[in-house]
Every structure is written in structure tokens, then in C-alpha cells.
Scaffold this motif. Structure first.
Motif, PDB file in Angstrom:
ATOM      1  N   LEU A  40      11.501 -21.622  50.220  1.00 31.82           N
ATOM      2  CA  LEU A  40      10.578 -20.496  50.068  1.00 31.82           C
ATOM      3  C   LEU A  40       9.166 -20.986  49.770  1.00 31.82           C
ATOM      4  CD1 LEU A  40      12.713 -18.014  47.897  1.00 31.82           C
ATOM      5  CD2 LEU A  40      12.214 -17.851  50.349  1.00 31.82           C
ATOM      6  N   ARG A  41       8.186 -20.166  50.148  1.00 30.69           N
ATOM      7  CA  ARG A  41       6.786 -20.461  49.876  1.00 30.69           C
ATOM      8  C   ARG A  41       6.207 -19.391  48.947  1.00 30.69           C
ATOM      9  NH1 ARG A  41       4.533 -21.693  56.037  1.00 30.69           N
ATOM     10  NH2 ARG A  41       5.971 -23.408  56.517  1.00 30.69           N
ATOM     11  N   PRO A  42       5.237 -19.741  48.121  1.00 34.21           N
ATOM     12  CA  PRO A  42       4.663 -18.760  47.193  1.00 34.21           C
ATOM     13  C   PRO A  42       4.156 -17.495  47.873  1.00 34.21           C
ATOM     14  CG  PRO A  42       3.940 -20.966  46.612  1.00 34.21           C
ATOM     15  CD  PRO A  42       4.671 -21.093  47.923  1.00 34.21           C
ATOM     16  N   GLU A  43       3.547 -17.637  49.047  1.00 33.13           N
ATOM     17  CA  GLU A  43       3.001 -16.449  49.714  1.00 33.13           C
ATOM     18  C   GLU A  43       4.086 -15.490  50.196  1.00 33.13           C
ATOM     19  OE1 GLU A  43       2.646 -19.885  52.805  1.00 33.13           O
ATOM     20  OE2 GLU A  43       2.554 -19.604  50.620  1.00 33.13           O
ATOM     21  N   TRP A  44       5.324 -15.981  50.314  1.00 27.49           N
ATOM     22  CA  TRP A  44       6.428 -15.109  50.714  1.00 27.49           C
ATOM     23  C   TRP A  44       6.961 -14.273  49.554  1.00 27.49           C
ATOM     24  CZ3 TRP A  44       9.674 -19.326  53.711  1.00 27.49           C
ATOM     25  CH2 TRP A  44       8.953 -19.739  54.842  1.00 27.49           C
ATOM     26  N   GLN A  45       6.469 -14.534  48.358  1.00 21.65           N
ATOM     27  CA  GLN A  45       6.896 -13.764  47.185  1.00 21.65           C
ATOM     28  C   GLN A  45       5.719 -13.055  46.521  1.00 21.65           C
ATOM     29  OE1 GLN A  45       9.732 -13.166  47.313  1.00 21.65           O
ATOM     30  NE2 GLN A  45      11.212 -14.731  46.772  1.00 21.65           N
ATOM     31  N   ALA A  46       4.645 -12.910  47.243  1.00 23.31           N
ATOM     32  CA  ALA A  46       3.444 -12.309  46.662  1.00 23.31           C
ATOM     33  C   ALA A  46       3.677 -10.873  46.217  1.00 23.31           C
ATOM     34  CB  ALA A  46       2.293 -12.359  47.668  1.00 23.31           C
ATOM     35  N   ASP A  47       4.507 -10.127  46.937  1.00 25.30           N
ATOM     36  CA  ASP A  47       4.787  -8.734  46.578  1.00 25.30           C
ATOM     37  C   ASP A  47       5.930  -8.620  45.572  1.00 25.30           C
ATOM     38  OD1 ASP A  47       2.798  -7.987  48.324  1.00 25.30           O
ATOM     39  OD2 ASP A  47       4.174  -7.450  49.943  1.00 25.30           O
ATOM     40  N   ALA A  48       7.001  -9.362  45.799  1.00 21.70           N
ATOM     41  CA  ALA A  48       8.197  -9.227  44.958  1.00 21.70           C
ATOM     42  C   ALA A  48       8.061  -9.929  43.617  1.00 21.70           C
ATOM     43  CB  ALA A  48       9.417  -9.775  45.700  1.00 21.70           C
ATOM     44  N   GLY A  49       7.404 -11.070  43.587  1.00 22.38           N
ATOM     45  CA  GLY A  49       7.369 -11.899  42.390  1.00 22.38           C
ATOM     46  C   GLY A  49       6.881 -11.214  41.125  1.00 22.38           C
ATOM     47  N   PRO A  50       5.754 -10.477  41.164  1.00 18.14           N
ATOM     48  CA  PRO A  50       5.231  -9.895  39.927  1.00 18.14           C
ATOM     49  C   PRO A  50       6.155  -8.890  39.248  1.00 18.14           C
ATOM     50  CG  PRO A  50       3.498 -10.010  41.586  1.00 18.14           C
ATOM     51  CD  PRO A  50       4.794 -10.364  42.270  1.00 18.14           C
ATOM     52  N   PHE A  51       7.104  -8.317  39.979  1.00 18.95           N
ATOM     53  CA  PHE A  51       8.020  -7.341  39.386  1.00 18.95           C
ATOM     54  C   PHE A  51       9.105  -8.008  38.549  1.00 18.95           C
ATOM     55  CE2 PHE A  51       6.118  -4.875  42.745  1.00 18.95           C
ATOM     56  CZ  PHE A  51       6.134  -3.576  42.284  1.00 18.95           C
ATOM     57  N   GLY A  52       9.444  -9.253  38.880  1.00 19.14           N
ATOM     58  CA  GLY A  52      10.604  -9.872  38.258  1.00 19.14           C
ATOM     59  C   GLY A  52      11.884  -9.402  38.922  1.00 19.14           C
ATOM     60  N   PHE A  53      12.987 -10.068  38.585  1.00 17.48           N
ATOM     61  CA  PHE A  53      14.270  -9.774  39.228  1.00 17.48           C
ATOM     62  C   PHE A  53      14.838  -8.478  38.654  1.00 17.48           C
ATOM     63  CE2 PHE A  53      18.905 -10.634  39.912  1.00 17.48           C
ATOM     64  CZ  PHE A  53      18.852 -10.613  41.300  1.00 17.48           C
ATOM     65  N   HIS A  54      15.071  -7.492  39.521  1.00 15.46           N
ATOM     66  CA  HIS A  54      15.515  -6.185  39.043  1.00 15.46           C
ATOM     67  C   HIS A  54      16.093  -5.363  40.181  1.00 15.46           C
ATOM     68  CE1 HIS A  54      11.808  -5.031  41.046  1.00 15.46           C
ATOM     69  NE2 HIS A  54      12.296  -3.807  41.070  1.00 15.46           N
ATOM     70  N   LEU A  55      16.820  -4.326  39.821  1.00 16.64           N
ATOM     71  CA  LEU A  55      17.260  -3.286  40.741  1.00 16.64           C
ATOM     72  C   LEU A  55      16.676  -1.969  40.251  1.00 16.64           C
ATOM     73  CD1 LEU A  55      20.730  -2.757  42.330  1.00 16.64           C
ATOM     74  CD2 LEU A  55      19.644  -0.854  41.122  1.00 16.64           C
ATOM     75  N   THR A  56      15.940  -1.282  41.110  1.00 11.99           N
ATOM     76  CA  THR A  56      15.238  -0.077  40.710  1.00 11.99           C
ATOM     77  C   THR A  56      16.180   1.103  40.541  1.00 11.99           C
ATOM     78  OG1 THR A  56      13.215  -0.785  41.825  1.00 11.99           O
ATOM     79  CG2 THR A  56      13.446   1.578  41.372  1.00 11.99           C
ATOM     80  N   VAL A  57      16.127   1.724  39.373  1.00  8.48           N
ATOM     81  CA  VAL A  57      16.832   2.979  39.103  1.00  8.48           C
ATOM     82  C   VAL A  57      15.840   4.132  39.140  1.00  8.48           C
ATOM     83  CG1 VAL A  57      18.266   4.234  37.438  1.00  8.48           C
ATOM     84  CG2 VAL A  57      18.578   1.769  37.751  1.00  8.48           C
ATOM     85  N   VAL A  58      14.681   3.947  38.533  1.00  7.16           N
ATOM     86  CA  VAL A  58      13.558   4.889  38.617  1.00  7.16           C
ATOM     87  C   VAL A  58      12.333   4.102  39.064  1.00  7.16           C
ATOM     88  CG1 VAL A  58      12.031   6.446  37.343  1.00  7.16           C
ATOM     89  CG2 VAL A  58      14.482   6.425  36.845  1.00  7.16           C
ATOM     90  N   GLU A  59      11.648   4.607  40.080  1.00  3.07           N
ATOM     91  CA  GLU A  59      10.518   3.918  40.692  1.00  3.07           C
ATOM     92  C   GLU A  59       9.418   3.565  39.683  1.00  3.07           C
ATOM     93  OE1 GLU A  59      10.680   3.175  43.835  1.00  3.07           O
ATOM     94  OE2 GLU A  59      11.887   4.695  44.861  1.00  3.07           O
ATOM     95  N   GLY A  60       8.559   2.641  40.074  1.00  3.05           N
ATOM     96  CA  GLY A  60       7.453   2.234  39.218  1.00  3.05           C
ATOM     97  C   GLY A  60       6.280   3.198  39.307  1.00  3.05           C
ATOM     98  N   PHE A  61       6.380   4.300  38.567  1.00  2.00           N
ATOM     99  CA  PHE A  61       5.378   5.358  38.612  1.00  2.00           C
ATOM    100  C   PHE A  61       4.176   5.056  37.718  1.00  2.00           C
ATOM    101  CE2 PHE A  61       9.296   7.931  39.485  1.00  2.00           C
ATOM    102  CZ  PHE A  61       8.955   8.336  40.769  1.00  2.00           C
ATOM    103  N   TYR A  62       3.025   5.596  38.083  1.00  3.69           N
ATOM    104  CA  TYR A  62       1.850   5.546  37.227  1.00  3.69           C
ATOM    105  C   TYR A  62       1.944   6.633  36.159  1.00  3.69           C
ATOM    106  CZ  TYR A  62      -0.232   2.400  40.627  1.00  3.69           C
ATOM    107  OH  TYR A  62      -0.475   1.321  41.445  1.00  3.69           O
ATOM    108  N   THR A  63       1.377   6.339  34.989  1.00  7.81           N
ATOM    109  CA  THR A  63       1.455   7.276  33.880  1.00  7.81           C
ATOM    110  C   THR A  63       0.244   7.128  32.971  1.00  7.81           C
ATOM    111  OG1 THR A  63       2.969   8.174  32.206  1.00  7.81           O
ATOM    112  CG2 THR A  63       2.706   5.767  32.270  1.00  7.81           C
ATOM    113  N   ASP A  64       0.156   8.011  32.002  1.00  8.07           N
ATOM    114  CA  ASP A  64      -0.861   7.934  30.968  1.00  8.07           C
ATOM    115  C   ASP A  64      -0.303   7.082  29.826  1.00  8.07           C
ATOM    116  OD1 ASP A  64      -2.510   8.400  28.722  1.00  8.07           O
ATOM    117  OD2 ASP A  64      -2.982  10.431  29.388  1.00  8.07           O
ATOM    118  N   PRO A  65      -0.978   6.010  29.421  1.00  9.99           N
ATOM    119  CA  PRO A  65      -0.432   5.154  28.360  1.00  9.99           C
ATOM    120  C   PRO A  65      -0.197   5.892  27.050  1.00  9.99           C
ATOM    121  CG  PRO A  65      -2.725   4.575  28.837  1.00  9.99           C
ATOM    122  CD  PRO A  65      -2.276   5.493  29.917  1.00  9.99           C
ATOM    123  N   ALA A  66      -0.874   7.011  26.830  1.00 10.46           N
ATOM    124  CA  ALA A  66      -0.648   7.790  25.609  1.00 10.46           C
ATOM    125  C   ALA A  66       0.740   8.400  25.579  1.00 10.46           C
ATOM    126  CB  ALA A  66      -1.706   8.890  25.484  1.00 10.46           C
TER     127      ALA A  66
END
Length: 238
Positions: A52-78
Motif C-alpha cells: 500500500l501507498r500513503p496516497e491510497w489511504q488519504a480518505d480512509a486513514g484519518p477515520f481510523g479502523f471502524h464500521l459505521t453504525v451512525v454516519e459522521g454528521f456535523y453538529t454544534d459542539p455545545a
């Protein structure tokens, strides 16, 4: 609380998600983190395997290893205290013996060969958890990560549009496809060799069971996601 209308996703912002994330000392977690080149629990980079090459993980890498149950939604930090309390309440409603199960693991390739995943089938209990959490956490969404795609005409089927209006995602529910992303975006020219490598890696993990969900967060201005809280099943307040 007020819920702003969906608009195209900003480049940065506070986000929440609920994932299945294997325990740090498990063989599955080590395997997945090595493939992505990032250990999300330890928050440190890992040397990628030679195929594998670093550029092939540019999208997946920052999330870490996981299986999505609820999508990564934007929210108010409050809203973080309310989000975490609601996620814990949902997990507490599930029997500790429910067994969030996954079976029939196999490699799937999406997005014209760019996205390689370990696709699995959910147990009834896991499908219940997905549906409960998605429906209960939708009110904390400020922006959907799918807003731009929907605005561009994607996910145009009536049931997808209805989901988007109600739950801020066109995916999931009866068409949910649980998966661990292994490579994204693949830019090589040897897909069969990549398939062989990945199939060997995931072969021991075709069946999985979890008793804990994990709440993730992405802080504004940060590239990588992080673990915020573990959500054990059936353990509410007394």
C-alpha cells in the motif's frame, strides 16, 4: 432544540459518529489499523504494509479502523453532553446479551475501484442498534455529509429523499451495508494483487461479535477522528 436545514458540507467542523471499533489489543484492530496507517485509539501513525501507498489511504486513514453504525454528521459542539447522553441511553436499551453480530465477511469494491471494503452482514440486534441510534441522534445534526451529493442529483430515489429529510442520510436502514473500509482511494493498477492481499488479511475475521459501541468525534480544525466514549450494551443509570 432547533435543527438547522441541511447545506453543503463545510471543509471543517465538529462531527460525531457511532462506530463499531474493535478493542485495541485485538488482532482485528491491529490488522485494520496497519492497513490504514493510523491507530485511532492511540492517535498515532503506523507504517503501511509494503503493498500500500500513503496516497491510497488519504480518505480512509484519518477515520481510523471502524464500521459505521451512525454516519459522521456535523453538529454544534455545545451539544456534546446531550449527544453522549443520548447515545449511552440507546446502548443501555439493548440487552447486554444481544450480541452485535457480523457474518459472511468478504471483500467488496465500490466507487469504480477506488474503495475497498470488508463487507459483512448485520445480525438482527445490530440492525436494531443502527436504527435506534440513527433515529435518536438525527436531531443533533446541523449538516449532513451527503448534502452536496444530494444537491448534485445523487440519491434521487423517493425513499432516499425521505431518509435525507428525516435522518440526514440517504443510506442505511433496510439497505444498510455494514463494512470496514480497508483502502480508499486506491490508485494502483494491480487490483487482483490487492484483492489477494486483502482477502488474506481479513480471512480470520469473517464473523465478529461486539458488546460495545463506540462514540467518535472529529474536532474542528483536526484531520483525524478520535474516540470519545465507549457505549456498553445494557448498562444504564440506576
Amino acid at each position: 432544540m432547533p435543527r438547522p436545514a441541511d447545506s453543503p458540507s463545510p471543509a471543517a467542523g465538529t462531527r460525531f459518529a457511532v462506530y463499531l471499533c474493535p478493542e485495541a489489543d485485538s488482532a482485528l484492530y491491529r490488522m485494520g489499523s496497519e492497513l490504514l496507517g493510523f491507530d485511532v485509539r492511540a492517535r498515532q501513525n503506523i507504517t503501511l504494509p509494503s503493498f500500500l501507498r500513503p496516497e491510497w489511504q488519504a480518505d480512509a486513514g484519518p477515520f481510523g479502523f471502524h464500521l459505521t453504525v451512525v454516519e459522521g454528521f456535523y453538529t454544534d459542539p455545545a451539544w456534546w453532553p446531550d449527544i453522549e447522553a443520548e447515545a449511552r441511553a440507546c446502548a443501555a436499551c439493548l440487552s447486554p446479551d444481544a450480541g452485535l453480530g457480523l457474518t459472511n465477511g468478504r471483500i467488496a469494491v465500490w466507487d469504480n475501484g477506488e474503495t475497498w471494503v470488508h463487507r459483512l452482514d448485520p445480525s438482527p440486534a445490530l440492525l436494531v442498534a443502527h436504527t435506534l441510534l440513527l433515529s435518536r441522534l438525527a436531531r443533533f445534526v446541523t449538516v449532513s455529509p451527503f448534502a452536496a451529493q444530494v444537491a448534485a442529483g445523487h440519491y434521487a430515489q423517493p425513499f432516499e429523499q425521505a431518509r435525507m429529510r428525516l435522518l440526514h442520510t440517504p443510506r442505511g436502514l433496510d439497505t444498510w451495508e455494514p463494512h470496514f473500509t480497508l483502502v480508499q482511494p486506491y490508485g494502483g493498477n494491480e487490483p487482483e494483487a490487492l484483492r489477494r492481499e486483502l482477502e488474506e488479511k481479513v480471512a480470520p475475521f469473517a464473523t465478529q461479535t461486539y458488546s460495545t459501541l463506540t462514540l467518535f468525534e472529529k474536532r474542528e480544525g483536526e484531520e483525524h477522528w478520535r474516540v470519545r466514549a465507549e457505549l456498553p450494551l445494557g448498562k444504564g443509570e440506576h
